[in-house]
Write a protein that holds these residues in place. Structure first.
Motif, PDB file in Angstrom:
ATOM      1  N   UNK A  57      54.862  48.183  37.257  1.00 37.53           N
ATOM      2  CA  UNK A  57      54.010  47.312  36.997  1.00 37.53           C
ATOM      3  C   UNK A  57      54.043  46.083  38.798  1.00 37.53           C
ATOM      4  N   UNK A  58      55.862  45.897  38.093  1.00 33.84           N
ATOM      5  CA  UNK A  58      56.256  44.698  39.117  1.00 33.84           C
ATOM      6  C   UNK A  58      55.822  45.110  40.476  1.00 33.84           C
ATOM      7  N   UNK A  59      55.851  47.176  41.300  1.00 34.67           N
ATOM      8  CA  UNK A  59      55.230  47.433  42.068  1.00 34.67           C
ATOM      9  C   UNK A  59      54.248  47.631  42.950  1.00 34.67           C
ATOM     10  N   UNK A  60      53.774  48.455  42.143  1.00 37.36           N
ATOM     11  CA  UNK A  60      51.905  48.720  42.244  1.00 37.36           C
ATOM     12  C   UNK A  60      51.061  48.211  42.472  1.00 37.36           C
ATOM     13  N   UNK A  61      50.879  47.192  41.895  1.00 37.31           N
ATOM     14  CA  UNK A  61      50.038  45.928  42.106  1.00 37.31           C
ATOM     15  C   UNK A  61      49.615  46.115  44.109  1.00 37.31           C
ATOM     16  N   UNK A  62      50.475  45.871  44.978  1.00 37.22           N
ATOM     17  CA  UNK A  62      50.437  45.817  46.105  1.00 37.22           C
ATOM     18  C   UNK A  62      49.507  47.253  46.448  1.00 37.22           C
ATOM     19  N   UNK A  63      49.395  47.969  46.450  1.00 37.65           N
ATOM     20  CA  UNK A  63      48.362  48.683  45.761  1.00 37.65           C
ATOM     21  C   UNK A  63      47.034  49.317  46.220  1.00 37.65           C
ATOM     22  N   UNK A  64      46.922  48.427  45.517  1.00 42.81           N
ATOM     23  CA  UNK A  64      45.191  48.113  45.203  1.00 42.81           C
ATOM     24  C   UNK A  64      44.502  47.252  45.308  1.00 42.81           C
ATOM     25  N   UNK A  65      43.150  47.813  45.900  1.00 43.53           N
ATOM     26  CA  UNK A  65      42.397  46.840  46.774  1.00 43.53           C
ATOM     27  C   UNK A  65      41.379  45.559  46.031  1.00 43.53           C
ATOM     28  N   UNK A  66      41.278  44.675  45.754  1.00 42.38           N
ATOM     29  CA  UNK A  66      39.879  43.700  45.614  1.00 42.38           C
ATOM     30  C   UNK A  66      39.341  44.665  44.388  1.00 42.38           C
ATOM     31  N   UNK A  67      38.712  45.747  45.380  1.00 40.48           N
ATOM     32  CA  UNK A  67      37.406  46.323  44.756  1.00 40.48           C
ATOM     33  C   UNK A  67      38.016  47.185  43.393  1.00 40.48           C
ATOM     34  N   UNK A  68      39.279  47.709  43.540  1.00 42.22           N
ATOM     35  CA  UNK A  68      39.464  48.322  42.159  1.00 42.22           C
ATOM     36  C   UNK A  68      40.106  47.377  41.133  1.00 42.22           C
ATOM     37  N   UNK A  69      40.032  45.941  41.601  1.00 45.11           N
ATOM     38  CA  UNK A  69      40.816  45.532  40.749  1.00 45.11           C
ATOM     39  C   UNK A  69      39.949  44.300  39.653  1.00 45.11           C
ATOM     40  N   UNK A  70      38.568  43.995  40.765  1.00 45.82           N
ATOM     41  CA  UNK A  70      37.666  43.415  40.303  1.00 45.82           C
ATOM     42  C   UNK A  70      35.886  43.455  40.465  1.00 45.82           C
ATOM     43  N   UNK A  71      34.976  42.628  39.659  1.00 44.16           N
ATOM     44  CA  UNK A  71      34.286  43.007  40.187  1.00 44.16           C
ATOM     45  C   UNK A  71      33.575  42.683  41.901  1.00 44.16           C
ATOM     46  N   UNK A  72      33.741  43.191  42.953  1.00 43.51           N
ATOM     47  CA  UNK A  72      32.977  41.870  44.272  1.00 43.51           C
ATOM     48  C   UNK A  72      32.173  42.267  43.814  1.00 43.51           C
ATOM     49  N   UNK A  73      31.320  42.944  44.096  1.00 43.50           N
ATOM     50  CA  UNK A  73      30.090  42.352  44.303  1.00 43.50           C
ATOM     51  C   UNK A  73      29.034  41.345  43.240  1.00 43.50           C
ATOM     52  N   UNK A  74      29.453  41.077  41.681  1.00 36.88           N
ATOM     53  CA  UNK A  74      29.524  39.618  40.716  1.00 36.88           C
ATOM     54  C   UNK A  74      29.975  39.284  41.536  1.00 36.88           C
ATOM     55  N   UNK A 106      41.325  32.119  38.803  1.00 32.15           N
ATOM     56  CA  UNK A 106      42.421  31.897  38.141  1.00 32.15           C
ATOM     57  C   UNK A 106      41.524  32.943  36.796  1.00 32.15           C
ATOM     58  N   UNK A 107      39.860  33.138  36.573  1.00 33.53           N
ATOM     59  CA  UNK A 107      39.662  34.062  35.770  1.00 33.53           C
ATOM     60  C   UNK A 107      39.670  35.050  36.276  1.00 33.53           C
ATOM     61  N   UNK A 108      39.483  35.359  37.926  1.00 34.77           N
ATOM     62  CA  UNK A 108      39.277  36.414  38.652  1.00 34.77           C
ATOM     63  C   UNK A 108      41.429  37.035  38.411  1.00 34.77           C
ATOM     64  N   UNK A 109      42.128  35.874  38.478  1.00 35.03           N
ATOM     65  CA  UNK A 109      43.359  36.682  38.568  1.00 35.03           C
ATOM     66  C   UNK A 109      43.213  36.808  36.412  1.00 35.03           C
ATOM     67  N   UNK A 110      42.879  36.378  35.992  1.00 33.90           N
ATOM     68  CA  UNK A 110      42.766  37.378  34.883  1.00 33.90           C
ATOM     69  C   UNK A 110      42.635  38.539  34.559  1.00 33.90           C
ATOM     70  N   UNK A 111      40.995  38.665  35.104  1.00 30.06           N
ATOM     71  CA  UNK A 111      40.476  40.129  34.826  1.00 30.06           C
ATOM     72  C   UNK A 111      41.431  41.291  35.809  1.00 30.06           C
ATOM     73  N   UNK A 112      42.054  40.651  37.010  1.00 26.60           N
ATOM     74  CA  UNK A 112      42.469  41.385  37.450  1.00 26.60           C
ATOM     75  C   UNK A 112      43.679  42.126  37.207  1.00 26.60           C
ATOM     76  N   UNK A 113      44.590  41.089  36.647  1.00 31.37           N
ATOM     77  CA  UNK A 113      45.688  42.447  35.682  1.00 31.37           C
ATOM     78  C   UNK A 113      45.512  42.653  34.830  1.00 31.37           C
TER      79      UNK A 113
END
Length: 312
Positions: free
Chosen positions: A13-30, A111-118
């Protein structure tokens, strides 16, 4: 879940977040829709990039602007302490009366994006981890079953499971069937003169020959230290005799500085469902002892057996 696996999951969990794109973490269109509405209503201009600086969203005029996420990273969106996205905001076109509100609104949104992404990140990693655990459990279950059935040294069936297969073939009334007893000649000589490692290598070598010469339907088991039993279902001499000859020929052709594999073989046939496999193996053992005397008294046998002694 044991402590070691908990540590492993926490580490990933500490390492793998660097492998994620914004599209994989939150709704970019929204996210883009929100920023566009803020731009139309209040003049806010914003650019969103991934962790490396690749542009994901542009709202407003950023002509000529090249994001520098190292020296001027903008506002960071973090997951598990690692940056996954950057937001560059311009308030030049926002009225003085609305600037403070816009800054607070953007901060709250980030802050909301961070919470959703996590949450999104955690759910994704948990799903992958569960899949990996299930795969590992299936592999462990298969290995356990394999270990229960197989002799650990040779990989052929162990005595217990060979006995079960023999009972199955009895219940299925398999006839005709070839019943073979194979005994390694002078295994004790090798053990006494060259040690356990070489005597084990002799057993493995013979087992490999037995397996290599066999077909899929043959049932091979190690029933004692240097004794193997083989059942060939639905065979009436042809296949079995050829198999025995091939095994002994491969042993004779085997070249090694120390080992001189030789196998005494006895083969009999089950032609009646009333015949017991156990009794037939006793008959095959008797034939095997006759073959053993013949092989050990053959010209050149002793010299081949003792060749390794001259290396000492």
């Amino acid at each position: 879940m044991n402590h070691q696996k908990k540590i492993k999951f926490a580490s990933r969990l500490e390492q793998n977040s660097k492998n994620y794109s914004p599209e994989a973490l939150y709704d970019v269109d929204a996210c883009k829709e929100f920023l566009e509405q803020m731009h139309k209503a209040f003049g806010l201009e914003a650019m969103v990039t991934d962790r490396h600086g690749a542009v994901v969203i542009t709202v407003g005029d950023f002509s000529g602007f090249v994001p520098d996420v190292v020296n001027a990273p903008g506002i960071k969106i973090r997951v598990k302490g690692r940056t996954v996205s950057h937001v560059y905001a311009r308030f030049d076109k926002v009225s003085a009366a609305n600037k403070e509100v816009m800054e607070k609104t953007l901060a709250a949104y980030i802050k909301t994006l961070e919470g959703y992404s996590e949450k999104s990140y955690l759910a994704s990693e948990q799903a992958v981890y569960i899949d990996e655990l299930e795969e590992a459990l299936e592999k462990d279950a298969y290995q356990t079953k394999y270990d229960e059935q197989k002799d650990p040294l040779t990989g052929v069936l162990n005595q217990t499971y060979f006995g079960k297969r023999m009972k199955d073939l009895t219940a299925q009334e398999v006839v005709p069937a070839a019943v073979i007893c194979a005994n390694i000649n002078d295994w004790k000589f090798v053990n006494d003169h060259f040690g356990e490692e070489e005597s084990d290598r002799l057993i493995v070598t013979v087992a490999d020959i037995l397996k290599r010469c066999a077909t899929d339907e043959m049932v091979i088991g190690r029933v004692d230290g240097d004794v193997f039993h083989v059942i060939i279902p639905y065979d009436d001499e042809g296949v079995a005799l050829g198999y025995c000859q091939k095994v002994q020929q491969e042993c004779a052709d085997y070249e090694d500085a120390i080992l001189a594999p030789s196998v005494a073989i006895g083969c009999v046939f089950r032609t009646n469902v009333e015949e017991s496999f156990k009794d037939l193996f006793s008959d095959a053992e008797y034939v095997m002892f006759e073959n053993k005397l013949e092989l050990k008294n053959a010209s050149g046998y002793k010299e081949r057996l003792e060749k390794g002694l001259f290396l000492k």
